[in-house]
Design a protein around this motif. Structure first.
Motif, PDB file in Angstrom:
ATOM      1  N   LEU A 112      -3.492  50.078  78.755  1.00 36.37           N
ATOM      2  CA  LEU A 112      -4.320  49.989  79.965  1.00 36.37           C
ATOM      3  C   LEU A 112      -3.544  49.492  81.172  1.00 36.37           C
ATOM      4  O   LEU A 112      -3.675  50.032  82.276  1.00 36.37           O
ATOM      5  N   HIS A 113      -2.710  48.461  80.993  1.00 31.09           N
ATOM      6  CA  HIS A 113      -2.118  47.755  82.140  1.00 31.09           C
ATOM      7  C   HIS A 113      -0.609  47.915  82.306  1.00 31.09           C
ATOM      8  O   HIS A 113      -0.078  47.617  83.373  1.00 31.09           O
ATOM      9  N   HIS A 114       0.104  48.321  81.283  1.00 33.97           N
ATOM     10  CA  HIS A 114       1.567  48.537  81.324  1.00 33.97           C
ATOM     11  C   HIS A 114       2.349  47.293  81.756  1.00 33.97           C
ATOM     12  O   HIS A 114       3.372  47.396  82.416  1.00 33.97           O
ATOM     13  N   ARG A 115       1.896  46.127  81.391  1.00 35.68           N
ATOM     14  CA  ARG A 115       2.573  44.894  81.828  1.00 35.68           C
ATOM     15  C   ARG A 115       3.954  44.735  81.191  1.00 35.68           C
ATOM     16  O   ARG A 115       4.912  44.363  81.860  1.00 35.68           O
ATOM     17  N   ARG A 148       9.884  45.130  81.590  1.00 33.28           N
ATOM     18  CA  ARG A 148      11.159  45.683  81.116  1.00 33.28           C
ATOM     19  C   ARG A 148      11.872  46.431  82.229  1.00 33.28           C
ATOM     20  O   ARG A 148      13.094  46.341  82.368  1.00 33.28           O
ATOM     21  N   ALA A 149      11.139  47.163  83.030  1.00 37.60           N
ATOM     22  CA  ALA A 149      11.752  47.917  84.127  1.00 37.60           C
ATOM     23  C   ALA A 149      12.356  46.972  85.158  1.00 37.60           C
ATOM     24  O   ALA A 149      13.466  47.214  85.651  1.00 37.60           O
ATOM     25  N   GLN A 207      16.375  46.646  86.129  1.00 41.27           N
ATOM     26  CA  GLN A 207      16.871  46.715  87.507  1.00 41.27           C
ATOM     27  C   GLN A 207      17.738  45.506  87.832  1.00 41.27           C
ATOM     28  O   GLN A 207      18.796  45.644  88.448  1.00 41.27           O
ATOM     29  N   ARG A 208      17.298  44.333  87.407  1.00 39.12           N
ATOM     30  CA  ARG A 208      18.093  43.119  87.657  1.00 39.12           C
ATOM     31  C   ARG A 208      19.440  43.191  86.943  1.00 39.12           C
ATOM     32  O   ARG A 208      20.467  42.834  87.511  1.00 39.12           O
ATOM     33  N   ALA A 209      19.424  43.625  85.690  1.00 41.26           N
ATOM     34  CA  ALA A 209      20.673  43.728  84.936  1.00 41.26           C
ATOM     35  C   ALA A 209      21.609  44.743  85.573  1.00 41.26           C
ATOM     36  O   ALA A 209      22.821  44.512  85.653  1.00 41.26           O
TER      37      ALA A 209
END
Length: 113
Positions: A51-54, A59-60, A64-66
């Motif tokens: 429902l929310h993809h939290r 993870r995304a 991006q940070r890595a």
């Protein structure tokens, strides 16, 4: 799950997760004893994730940070100069212009006719 129907009229994308959660509750609980509901926590987490993809969003963001950390640790060897980026390599290239046009600077500057 508001109506249970997806955008195209069929079942919603999370309907299979809802069915799995409901089946888990039916099998593991009854009207007298609801302690078996603890076994359904993974199914409940899957349904909420659908429902929310939290977790997916977290993870995304971490990826991006890595990527940014790795990019900062190993700068590119042949990176363009800031001036070349600013003018897209079109300015400060009189030699290239002369090669293309086959003229010299005095003619292009308007000094010779």
């Amino acid at each position: 799950m508001a109506s249970g129907y997806g955008l195209s009229g069929g079942p919603s994308r999370c309907f299979p997760f809802w069915q799995e959660l409901l089946a888990c509750y039916v099998v593991n609980t009854n009207t007298d004893d609801v302690s078996g509901a603890k076994k359904c926590v993974p199914a409940l987490e899957d349904y909420y994730e659908c429902l929310h993809h939290r977790k997916e969003k977290a993870r995304a963001i971490e990826l991006q940070r890595a990527y940014r950390r790795a990019e900062a640790a190993h700068p590119r060897e042949n990176a363009p100069r800031p001036g070349a980026i600013r003018n897209l390599g079109l300015l400060d290239r009189e030699e290239d212009t002369e090669d293309v046009l086959g003229t010299n600077r005095s003619i292009t500057a308007g000094n010779g006719k």
